[in-house]
Every structure is written in C-alpha cells, then in structure tokens.
Design a protein around this motif. Structure first.
Motif, mmCIF file in Angstrom:
data_model
loop_
_atom_site.group_PDB
_atom_site.id
_atom_site.type_symbol
_atom_site.label_atom_id
_atom_site.label_comp_id
_atom_site.label_asym_id
_atom_site.label_seq_id
_atom_site.Cartn_x
_atom_site.Cartn_y
_atom_site.Cartn_z
ATOM 1 N N LEU A 267 3.993 4.752 -12.672
ATOM 2 C CA LEU A 267 4.836 5.486 -13.615
ATOM 3 C C LEU A 267 5.612 4.498 -14.490
ATOM 4 N N GLN A 268 4.861 3.648 -15.146
ATOM 5 C CA GLN A 268 5.426 2.508 -15.866
ATOM 6 C C GLN A 268 6.517 2.930 -16.840
ATOM 7 N N ASN A 269 7.543 2.126 -16.896
ATOM 8 C CA ASN A 269 8.634 2.335 -17.837
ATOM 9 C C ASN A 269 8.366 1.480 -19.087
ATOM 10 N N PRO A 270 8.083 2.103 -20.241
ATOM 11 C CA PRO A 270 8.333 3.503 -20.590
ATOM 12 C C PRO A 270 7.101 4.408 -20.669
ATOM 13 N N THR A 271 5.881 3.891 -20.538
ATOM 14 C CA THR A 271 4.691 4.661 -20.909
ATOM 15 C C THR A 271 4.301 5.717 -19.883
ATOM 16 N N ALA A 272 4.895 5.670 -18.675
ATOM 17 C CA ALA A 272 4.596 6.605 -17.582
ATOM 18 C C ALA A 272 3.164 6.463 -17.067
ATOM 19 N N ILE A 273 2.481 5.374 -17.414
ATOM 20 C CA ILE A 273 1.127 5.125 -16.901
ATOM 21 C C ILE A 273 1.208 4.684 -15.438
ATOM 22 N N THR A 274 0.363 5.269 -14.596
ATOM 23 C CA THR A 274 0.178 4.763 -13.236
ATOM 24 C C THR A 274 -1.158 4.045 -13.188
ATOM 25 N N MET A 275 -1.095 2.756 -12.944
ATOM 26 C CA MET A 275 -2.285 1.914 -12.931
ATOM 27 C C MET A 275 -3.220 2.338 -11.795
ATOM 28 N N PRO A 276 -4.496 2.616 -12.066
ATOM 29 C CA PRO A 276 -5.409 3.013 -10.993
ATOM 30 C C PRO A 276 -5.712 1.858 -10.039
ATOM 31 N N GLN A 277 -6.242 2.198 -8.893
ATOM 32 C CA GLN A 277 -6.462 1.208 -7.839
ATOM 33 C C GLN A 277 -7.381 0.073 -8.298
ATOM 34 N N HIS A 278 -8.449 0.406 -9.002
ATOM 35 C CA HIS A 278 -9.394 -0.655 -9.398
ATOM 36 C C HIS A 278 -8.741 -1.657 -10.341
ATOM 37 N N ARG A 279 -7.807 -1.193 -11.191
ATOM 38 C CA ARG A 279 -7.128 -2.103 -12.100
ATOM 39 C C ARG A 279 -6.164 -3.005 -11.326
ATOM 40 N N ARG A 280 -5.486 -2.442 -10.339
ATOM 41 C CA ARG A 280 -4.581 -3.249 -9.508
ATOM 42 C C ARG A 280 -5.354 -4.349 -8.765
ATOM 43 N N GLN A 281 -6.500 -3.976 -8.229
ATOM 44 C CA GLN A 281 -7.317 -4.958 -7.515
ATOM 45 C C GLN A 281 -7.796 -6.061 -8.457
ATOM 46 N N ALA A 282 -8.209 -5.673 -9.661
ATOM 47 C CA ALA A 282 -8.711 -6.661 -10.620
ATOM 48 C C ALA A 282 -7.606 -7.626 -11.033
ATOM 49 N N ASP A 298 8.594 -1.869 -8.660
ATOM 50 C CA ASP A 298 7.952 -0.592 -8.312
ATOM 51 C C ASP A 298 8.985 0.478 -7.944
ATOM 52 N N PRO A 299 9.871 0.852 -8.876
ATOM 53 C CA PRO A 299 10.957 1.776 -8.520
ATOM 54 C C PRO A 299 10.521 3.221 -8.332
ATOM 55 N N TYR A 300 9.348 3.599 -8.883
ATOM 56 C CA TYR A 300 8.977 5.010 -8.912
ATOM 57 C C TYR A 300 7.854 5.372 -7.938
ATOM 58 N N TRP A 301 7.404 4.424 -7.109
ATOM 59 C CA TRP A 301 6.229 4.672 -6.269
ATOM 60 C C TRP A 301 6.390 5.929 -5.427
ATOM 61 N N ARG A 302 7.576 6.098 -4.815
ATOM 62 C CA ARG A 302 7.755 7.237 -3.907
ATOM 63 C C ARG A 302 7.978 8.554 -4.642
ATOM 64 N N LEU A 303 8.156 8.500 -5.948
ATOM 65 C CA LEU A 303 8.246 9.727 -6.736
ATOM 66 C C LEU A 303 6.890 10.158 -7.279
ATOM 67 N N ALA A 304 5.910 9.278 -7.223
ATOM 68 C CA ALA A 304 4.600 9.550 -7.817
ATOM 69 C C ALA A 304 3.750 10.405 -6.883
ATOM 70 N N ASP A 305 2.811 11.112 -7.474
ATOM 71 C CA ASP A 305 1.878 11.932 -6.710
ATOM 72 C C ASP A 305 0.676 11.070 -6.323
ATOM 73 N N ALA A 306 0.620 10.667 -5.052
ATOM 74 C CA ALA A 306 -0.514 9.887 -4.522
ATOM 75 C C ALA A 306 -0.750 8.607 -5.315
ATOM 76 N N ALA A 307 0.280 7.798 -5.459
ATOM 77 C CA ALA A 307 0.124 6.511 -6.149
ATOM 78 C C ALA A 307 -0.783 5.583 -5.344
ATOM 79 N N PRO A 308 -1.594 4.765 -6.016
ATOM 80 C CA PRO A 308 -2.418 3.789 -5.297
ATOM 81 C C PRO A 308 -1.537 2.767 -4.577
ATOM 82 N N PRO A 309 -2.112 2.034 -3.621
ATOM 83 C CA PRO A 309 -1.334 0.980 -2.952
ATOM 84 C C PRO A 309 -0.822 -0.046 -3.963
ATOM 85 N N PRO A 310 0.355 -0.618 -3.710
ATOM 86 C CA PRO A 310 0.892 -1.629 -4.629
ATOM 87 C C PRO A 310 -0.028 -2.838 -4.767
#
Length: 488
Positions: A267-282, A298-310
């Motif tokens: 839930l990136q500030n400001p774009t609200a994008i949640t990076m998908p798992q494959h992008r995090r791994q890359a 990572d302030p919003y992880w616990r507010l997100a709906d099924a966020a990928p692992p950090p």
C-alpha cells in the motif's frame, strides 16, 4: 433494492443517500448522509425532515431502520424533535464548518472501540506491573526486553518467529529511517527510491547531505532491471572514485555502493500500490547480487488484504525492516520496531539514533507492549482495518469512476482530469475547506504525476468525510475556469 432516484416523487430530497450494499449498517449510512447534508449545506438549521414512514418508503427499508437512523442523528446533535410538528435540523456544531482534512494519513477511529477506555485500562495495567520510576528514566538499549518481545510478537505475522534481541524499539518510523541513513551511509552517498514516495525520506536525505536517485517503476512498483542498472552504474562510478581516493590517501572508503535502497512495498505511500510477490523476490535477488542494503518501510502491511511476505523474507541479510504502530493503531504511541540482524550495525544504529532521539518514550513503549500482549492491539488494528474498508467503499461510491484505490489502507491515489493540475486542485479544494496533498509533495526526482493523495482516516466522523469527498467530486467534475468567479 430500488434506488432513491427510481422513485417518482417530486418531493424527493436531493441529499437522500444511496444505500451501498457493503457500506455498513443502513441506519448508520442514513445518519452519515444526514450529517454530510448538514455539513455541505444541503440541509440547514430549521429544515424539517420527512416523516419517518415517508423516508422508509423512499429508501425501501423498514421503519425501524429509519427510527434508529434518526435516533443516531439526534445523538450526534444534528436533529431535534418538536413534538407533533416533526423533526428538524438542529443548529450545527462548530466543527461542522472546520477544515475537512484529507491530507494526513492517520488511522480512522474504529466503530465499537472505546479508545478512552482502552487507554485507561492499558495504562492501569502498565502501572500495576511496572516500576513507575523505571518508566520515567532513561532507557538506552533500544527498548526493554519485554518491549522487544512485544515487537517480535507484532512482527510475527509478517516475518515469522524472530529473536527479540534482533529488534530495536524506536520513537517512530521517521526516526528509524533517519538513524539508518546516518549509520549506514556517508555524506554524498546515493539512496535509491521509486519516483513517488514518502516525503520524510527526502527530508532526511536533504538534511544529512545524501542524494536521492530515482529508479523507474510500473504498476507493480520498482522495476528490477532498472534497479540492477542503477547499481551497476553506481558501482562503476564508485570504483573510479575509490581509485581517486586511494591516490590522494583519503581515509574514507565506501564499501556498499550505492548507499541504500528505500522500499515501501505494501500500500505504497502515495500510490497505494502493493508490490506482488514475484516483484519482491526479483528486487531481493538484485539486492543480493549487488550487495545492496534495503530499508523496507512497511507501515501498512497489517492493514492490507493478504499482502505478500515482506522483501525481508527473501533477502534477510540485506534488509532493515521497519514497522510502525502509527498507521495501524495510533500515531500518539510513537513506537516503531526495527529488525536488524547484525549486532555491530545495531550498535551503530543506536549511536546514530541517540544523536537526535535518545529513546522511545518508556511509557508509550510500555503501553504498546501491554496492548500487544493482552490482545488490545490486535482488536484495535482490526477495528481500524474494518473502518478503513468502509471508508474506501464510501470513496468508491462518491468518486465513482475516478476511484482507483486498493480497497484497504488509509489513502487513495487519485488521478486528475487533464484540465486540473495537482497544485490548482489543492488550492481550489482549500478554498472549499478541504485539505488534500498534491503529487509534488511526494516527487523524489524532477518528475511528478497529475494526481493527489486523499487520506481517509483523518476526519473522525464518517458523515463529514462523505461531505468532503462529495465537495471534492464536484470540484473534479468541472474545469478550473468554473471556479474563477468565486475567487476574491
């Protein structure tokens, strides 16, 4: 269910709400609409409300729902009964004319949670179990053992079981970011980040003489190939600089070019994008190949709906993970947890932190610990999460096709029509008594975006939030020229 506009009745009020299927209890939706109508002037003091049976017929709900809605509006001091003459709009409270703040990312007040009671109970438990003198003295080790254990418990949903000794308790995420910057980089070092990001990062970099370098991003976040390109380019420059320094026998030598990578992947500030798992791994793989260290904010992880692992789960040796309680519980705690696995770097970090923020306030940290261990923190966070979702549903209804939020978190990144610029829109909104944040505030480089950030949690009352969103929607629908006559 028929909508209000489908009912043929010449007396149909213009402020009558649309009842969203997922908008929460219908009586509260009606009460919120009444409050919004009072706030935006659609209903004025002394206006007579329709009889409850007529309202129930218009909205296709039962009479009990309308009765509860009117009772709730009376509780908010919006309405007053005048016996057989009916129900009327009461004189507005002072705060209805106050600025509607859509600019500050703070957690919304959760329904059904008595925050005052939660605070009193938590502090009472803290004072029963802790030595008052210890809560009022200096703590120099980055939090007590119990505070770090609470941090480990708080981080477990994101990162799994952790050693409490690897955590540092900080007075907020901004302090943590600044201390990491001081501890891990030198003046002139480069910090890589996305084109739009947290303004506090840029502010700290400017103050400390570090340089921000933007890495291109797409709809999933930072591009891994562009990150690797930036790393290779910087390493080449570093090698040349290192040779030059060696020739001149300078003592300072960089070991990890570039300085740091800053990511806010959920839930990136400001774009609200949640990076998908494959992008995090890359991105983690690039960081490992390039020996690049990452601040994962990572302030919003616990507010997100099924966020990928950090990202920290994919590159544990590269990442310094920050989780603040300010965005999912309350900013007043001023408590953030930082995961640092290297003991020597932890000591350097604490030394840097003490140069400007000696410690997290022990009383605040103890209250956070109490709430985490007794379950209050989870209950409060779930309440914030549910209230935030209700507000997103409201924003989706009011802003219609312009809404592009994630459905959770605290903010919406709103793309503007071509005839508005962010600064123009922010000024026009200010004239309407609404505060929003233009894209320029988040620009990390020379480019920007034709967008504004709308924060949904700063306005305490949901009805006033609806009024603010409706005013904003009216602004967006018309070009700036339509408002020029109102400028004095």
């Amino acid at each position: 269910m028929p909508t209000p506009k489908s009912i043929q009745d010449e007396a149909l009020p213009g402020w009558l709400p649309w009842l969203a299927v997922r908008g929460g209890p219908r009586f509260l939706q009606i009460a919120d609409a009444l409050q919004a109508a009072v706030a935006d002037g659609s209903l004025k003091p002394g206006d007579r409300l329709p009889p409850q049976r007529q309202m129930a017929a218009w909205l296709a709900v039962d009479l009990t729902t309308v009765t509860r809605a009117y009772d709730e509006a009376r509780r908010r001091r919006l309405l007053e009964g005048r016996g057989a003459r009916g129900t009327y709009v009461a004189a507005p409270k002072v705060e209805l004319s106050a600025v509607l703040d859509l600019s500050m990312n703070t957690p919304p007040p959760p329904q059904g949670v008595d925050f005052d009671d939660l605070l009193k109970q938590g502090l009472s438990q803290v004072l029963m179990r802790a030595d008052g003198g210890m809560l009022m003295t200096y703590h120099l080790a980055g939090g007590s053992d119990s505070d770090r254990q609470a941090g480990a418990r708080w981080l477990e949903p994101m990162l799994g079981p952790l050693e409490a000794s690897q955590l540092v308790v900080c007075p907020g995420a901004q302090a943590a970011i600044a201390a990491l910057m001081l501890a891990l980089t030198a003046p002139g070092d480069v910090i890589l980040t996305e084109p739009m990001g947290y303004p506090g990062l840029r502010a700290a970099a400017t103050q400390f003489g570090r340089r921000i370098q933007v890495v291109e991003a797409d709809e999933h976040g930072m591009l891994p190939d562009r990150l690797e390109q930036a790393c290779r380019q910087h390493q080449h420059q570093h090698q040349h600089q290192h040779q030059h320094q060696h020739q001149h026998q300078h003592q300072h030598q960089h070991q990890h070019p570039p300085g740091l990578l800053y990511l806010n992947p959920t839930l990136q500030n400001p774009t609200a994008i949640t990076m998908p798992q494959h992008r995090r791994q890359a991105l983690a793989s690039v960081a490992q190949r390039c020996q690049l260290r990452i601040i994962e904010d990572d302030p919003y992880w616990r507010l997100a709906d099924a966020a990928p692992p950090p990202v920290a789960t994919y590159a544990p040796e590269q990442v310094y993970y920050i989780s603040t309680l300010s965005k999912c519980l309350t900013p007043g705690l001023r408590v953030a947890y930082v995961l640092m696995r290297d003991l020597q770097e932890r000591e350097r970090f604490l030394l840097a932190l003490r140069s400007f923020a000696l410690m997290a306030a022990p009383l605040s940290a103890a209250l956070a610990t109490q709430w985490i261990f007794d379950g209050s923190a989870d209950a409060l966070m779930q309440g914030v999460r549910q209230e935030a979702r209700q507000r997103h549903w409201m924003a989706r209804d009011v802003l219609a096709g312009r809404y592009s939020g994630a459905g959770d978190g605290l903010h919406v990144w709103l793309q503007l029509p071509a005839y508005w610029s962010p600064s123009q829109l922010a000024r026009a909104a200010d004239n309407e008594g609404i505060a929003v944040t233009p894209a320029d505030a988040f620009a990390m480089g020379t480019g920007s975006a034709n967008a504004i950030r709308i924060s949904l949690g700063g306005i305490q009352d949901r009805g006033r939030l609806q009024a603010g969103l409706q005013r904003l929607s009216h602004l967006l629908a018309r070009p700036p020229e339509a408002f020029s006559a109102a400028v004095v």
